[in-house]
Design an enzyme around this catalytic site. Structure first.
Site, mmCIF file in Angstrom:
data_model
loop_
_atom_site.group_PDB
_atom_site.id
_atom_site.type_symbol
_atom_site.label_atom_id
_atom_site.label_comp_id
_atom_site.label_asym_id
_atom_site.label_seq_id
_atom_site.Cartn_x
_atom_site.Cartn_y
_atom_site.Cartn_z
ATOM 1 N N HIS A 20 0.837 -1.203 0.000
ATOM 2 C CA HIS A 20 0.000 0.000 0.000
ATOM 3 C C HIS A 20 0.875 1.257 0.000
ATOM 4 O O HIS A 20 0.574 2.231 -0.700
ATOM 5 C CB HIS A 20 -0.909 0.002 1.235
ATOM 6 C CG HIS A 20 -1.964 -1.048 1.173
ATOM 7 N ND1 HIS A 20 -3.274 -0.772 0.881
ATOM 8 C CD2 HIS A 20 -1.903 -2.400 1.337
ATOM 9 C CE1 HIS A 20 -3.974 -1.896 0.877
ATOM 10 N NE2 HIS A 20 -3.156 -2.894 1.154
ATOM 11 N N ASP A 118 -6.246 5.528 2.977
ATOM 12 C CA ASP A 118 -6.280 4.150 2.487
ATOM 13 C C ASP A 118 -7.563 3.442 2.921
ATOM 14 O O ASP A 118 -8.516 4.064 3.352
ATOM 15 C CB ASP A 118 -5.026 3.414 2.976
ATOM 16 C CG ASP A 118 -4.576 2.304 2.036
ATOM 17 O OD1 ASP A 118 -5.397 1.797 1.252
ATOM 18 O OD2 ASP A 118 -3.386 1.922 2.089
ATOM 19 N N THR A 140 -5.550 0.997 -3.518
ATOM 20 C CA THR A 140 -4.344 0.473 -4.158
ATOM 21 C C THR A 140 -4.540 -0.941 -4.702
ATOM 22 O O THR A 140 -3.664 -1.463 -5.376
ATOM 23 C CB THR A 140 -3.158 0.482 -3.169
ATOM 24 O OG1 THR A 140 -3.494 -0.334 -2.042
ATOM 25 C CG2 THR A 140 -2.863 1.885 -2.691
ATOM 26 N N GLN A 331 12.935 -5.832 -7.223
ATOM 27 C CA GLN A 331 11.977 -6.512 -8.103
ATOM 28 C C GLN A 331 11.816 -5.821 -9.450
ATOM 29 O O GLN A 331 11.834 -6.482 -10.493
ATOM 30 C CB GLN A 331 10.612 -6.629 -7.407
ATOM 31 C CG GLN A 331 9.549 -7.296 -8.272
ATOM 32 C CD GLN A 331 8.378 -7.816 -7.489
ATOM 33 O OE1 GLN A 331 8.548 -8.570 -6.531
ATOM 34 N NE2 GLN A 331 7.167 -7.434 -7.860
ATOM 35 N N HIS A 346 1.945 -14.283 -7.161
ATOM 36 C CA HIS A 346 0.697 -14.484 -6.411
ATOM 37 C C HIS A 346 -0.421 -13.578 -6.928
ATOM 38 O O HIS A 346 -1.559 -13.705 -6.513
ATOM 39 C CB HIS A 346 0.939 -14.217 -4.929
ATOM 40 C CG HIS A 346 1.354 -12.804 -4.620
ATOM 41 N ND1 HIS A 346 2.269 -12.100 -5.374
ATOM 42 C CD2 HIS A 346 0.976 -11.953 -3.637
ATOM 43 C CE1 HIS A 346 2.433 -10.895 -4.864
ATOM 44 N NE2 HIS A 346 1.654 -10.772 -3.815
ATOM 45 N N TRP A 349 -1.767 -6.878 -6.642
ATOM 46 C CA TRP A 349 -2.019 -5.914 -7.707
ATOM 47 C C TRP A 349 -0.766 -5.155 -8.136
ATOM 48 O O TRP A 349 -0.554 -4.903 -9.318
ATOM 49 C CB TRP A 349 -3.122 -4.952 -7.291
ATOM 50 C CG TRP A 349 -3.638 -4.100 -8.416
ATOM 51 C CD1 TRP A 349 -3.734 -2.741 -8.447
ATOM 52 C CD2 TRP A 349 -4.134 -4.547 -9.691
ATOM 53 N NE1 TRP A 349 -4.255 -2.312 -9.649
ATOM 54 C CE2 TRP A 349 -4.501 -3.410 -10.435
ATOM 55 C CE3 TRP A 349 -4.279 -5.810 -10.273
ATOM 56 C CZ2 TRP A 349 -5.022 -3.491 -11.729
ATOM 57 C CZ3 TRP A 349 -4.795 -5.889 -11.560
ATOM 58 C CH2 TRP A 349 -5.156 -4.735 -12.266
ATOM 59 N N SER A 351 2.268 -6.233 -8.151
ATOM 60 C CA SER A 351 3.089 -7.134 -8.975
ATOM 61 C C SER A 351 2.501 -7.307 -10.369
ATOM 62 O O SER A 351 3.234 -7.365 -11.366
ATOM 63 C CB SER A 351 3.218 -8.502 -8.284
ATOM 64 O OG SER A 351 4.013 -8.398 -7.122
ATOM 65 N N GLU A 354 3.304 -4.118 -12.321
ATOM 66 C CA GLU A 354 4.735 -4.070 -12.637
ATOM 67 C C GLU A 354 5.064 -5.010 -13.790
ATOM 68 O O GLU A 354 5.818 -4.662 -14.702
ATOM 69 C CB GLU A 354 5.556 -4.432 -11.399
ATOM 70 C CG GLU A 354 5.576 -3.347 -10.332
ATOM 71 C CD GLU A 354 6.244 -3.798 -9.053
ATOM 72 O OE1 GLU A 354 6.725 -4.953 -9.005
ATOM 73 O OE2 GLU A 354 6.285 -3.006 -8.088
ATOM 74 N N ASP A 370 -7.592 -10.640 -2.707
ATOM 75 C CA ASP A 370 -7.982 -10.186 -4.045
ATOM 76 C C ASP A 370 -7.275 -10.938 -5.163
ATOM 77 O O ASP A 370 -7.604 -10.749 -6.338
ATOM 78 C CB ASP A 370 -7.691 -8.690 -4.180
ATOM 79 C CG ASP A 370 -6.197 -8.373 -4.019
ATOM 80 O OD1 ASP A 370 -5.505 -9.122 -3.306
ATOM 81 O OD2 ASP A 370 -5.740 -7.362 -4.583
ATOM 82 N N GLN A 371 -6.329 -11.791 -4.827
ATOM 83 C CA GLN A 371 -5.463 -12.384 -5.842
ATOM 84 C C GLN A 371 -6.191 -13.281 -6.851
ATOM 85 O O GLN A 371 -5.873 -13.228 -8.055
ATOM 86 C CB GLN A 371 -4.318 -13.131 -5.156
ATOM 87 C CG GLN A 371 -3.413 -12.201 -4.351
ATOM 88 C CD GLN A 371 -2.600 -12.903 -3.294
ATOM 89 O OE1 GLN A 371 -2.465 -14.126 -3.305
ATOM 90 N NE2 GLN A 371 -2.060 -12.138 -2.354
#
Length: 471
Positions: A20, A118, A140, A331, A346, A349, A351, A354, A370-371
């Site tokens: 976040h 947030d 986010t 990363q 996984h 969001w 990742s 990106e 959420d994955q």
């Protein structure tokens, strides 16, 4: 016109997780370039971490420390979700909630023109509104997942209108958790995500962009009756410092062929079960491709990575084809390297975004929260392929290996992801232009609606109220 030129101050207040804080930092940098004064508020341990890894030398962003109350657990070095043992998460959330009076004092001290907050702190916009400060939520996580949540809340007996987004048969726990969360909120407003969105001013910011999110942005806007404004990908640019160049992972990667290597990482807050760890290890071995695997364990837990791998005779079987790293790696620098051809993820969001930005296809292994929905979106837009589990929720090494090989050899998939990457690169900051416009509009509307002296009256009233609570 004078109002439009004012240098507005914004206090940004993310949740305590790196996933976040990172997009909040990137948004802060963008606004800092547009004549905003930015205050970024978090716990000392988080601020110390991002100072080292993000770099504020070219900005005027001010870091504001939020000190959580002194409870027996967790100690200050655990005032972050990064590496936090799962059993301490409820206590961290409790301590965070108990800091709301401290946060109010921060608002009084810095008197920002706007608050951007947030998803777990509905008391933050409540405090801001008492001081006549417009409060805007910045989500986010993905628009798609947020739309699924709000759909379940507003239309519980209606099927989600986009068939590509669904839960698989074995994800019954996710469905049950979603329904319980919605039912609890209808009863006592206990879903903080829904509560935070409902408390936002007329605008809600969300991390995403129209090329992949547009229909979900429009649908979410209809559901929550607020203007949903995407902020773009907000991916930190890879740094070119000497420390990164000298890392063993980068040196090792330089020796591999173009697009021949997969990067394997499951974020900073999820820790693999023994069964998943072994299935992924065996899958990487069977795939016969190069890999960099980042492994993390909860802080304070005595785990020996070498022992776990030795039990599988891992190193003697893999040779120089793979590298396993415990802890942190750069990363974005790795994903941006031409020798990376796939990302075992996984589907957190950050990742996902990106990976799209750097044109790296995703081998999706969603775990929780959420994955799973993010993984469905990844497949919908052609950015990757999901590794399916069996009905008992187990990962299987052969399936892991098969999807890895398939992704690395799928030319159509590579072309699709390359197209997404090109779109992101060409967009530059058009979403941020809209964000700036909406933030300034909210401030002007506040100035028109609020008479002089209202804020100070609110400060006096809330201070008296806080004092009564303390007494």
């Amino acid at each position: 016109m004078a109002c439009m030129q004012k240098k507005l101050s914004v206090l940004m207040f993310p949740w305590l997780g790196h996933g976040h804080i990172s997009p909040f930092v990137e948004l802060a940098k963008k606004l800092d370039q547009r004549n905003f004064i930015i205050y970024l508020c978090s716990t000392p341990v988080n601020l110390k971490s991002i100072e080292k890894k993000v770099g504020f030398e070219d900005t005027s962003i001010k870091l504001i420390e939020l000190h959580l109350p002194n409870l027996p657990d967790p100690p200050p070095y655990y005032h972050t979700t990064n590496g936090l043992p799962s059993h301490l998460m409820p206590t961290l959330k409790k301590a965070f909630d108990m800091s709301k009076y401290t946060f109010f004092d921060i608002l009084v001290k810095y008197k920002p023109d706007l608050l951007v907050y947030d998803f777990l702190q509905p008391w933050a916009p409540e405090a801001a509104f008492k001081l006549d400060i417009p409060a805007i939520q910045f989500i986010t996580s993905s628009t798609t997942q947020t739309a699924v949540l709000f759909h379940a809340y507003k239309k519980p007996d209606v099927e989600f209108p986009y068939s590509q987004i669904y839960y698989r048969d074995y994800e019954t726990a996710n469905v049950a958790e979603l329904r319980k969360s919605v039912d609890d909120h209808k009863r006592d407003r206990s879903n903080l995500i829904i509560d935070c969105i409902e408390k936002s001013s007329k605008v809600v910011l969300i991390k995403g962009f129209n090329e992949i999110d547009e229909k979900y942005i429009k649908y979410l806007s209809t559901l929550c009756e607020k203007k949903i404004v995407p902020v773009g990908p907000l991916v930190q640019e890879p740094t070119n410092n000497a420390e990164d160049e000298n890392l063993e992972t980068i040196k090792w990667l330089e020796k591999k062929k173009k697009a021949s290597t997969v990067f394997v990482s499951f974020g900073t807050e999820y820790f693999l079960s023994k069964e998943d760890f072994e299935a992924i290890a065996e899958g990487l071995l069977h795939s016969n491709v190069n890999f960099i695997w980042v492994v993390r364990f909860p802080l304070g837990e005595k785990m020996c990575l070498e022992d776990k791998l030795q039990q599988l005779r891992f190193y003697e079987r893999v040779g120089d084809r793979g590298m396993v790293v415990e802890g942190w790696v750069p990363q974005t620098k790795i994903l941006g390297h031409p020798n990376i051809g796939g990302f075992v993820s996984h589907c957190g969001w950050n990742s996902v975004i990106e990976s799209m930005k750097f044109g790296v296809p995703i081998i999706a292994m969603p775990m929780h929260i959420d994955q799973p929905i993010n993984a469905r979106l990844v497949e919908e837009v052609g950015a990757g392929i999901e590794v399916l589990r069996s009905h008992d929720l187990k990962l299987h090494a052969k399936q892991v290996a098969c999807v890895i090989r398939r992704v690395l050899n799928d030319e159509y998939l590579k072309e699709k992801v390359s197209g997404l990457s090109y779109q992101i690169q060409m967009k530059r900051d058009e979403e941020i232009d809209q964000v700036e416009k909406e933030l300034r509009k909210l401030w002007i509307q506040k100035k028109i609606c609020c008479g002089s002296g209202t804020r100070m009256q609110g400060i006096i009233q809330v201070r008296k109220s806080n004092q009564r609570m303390v007494n």
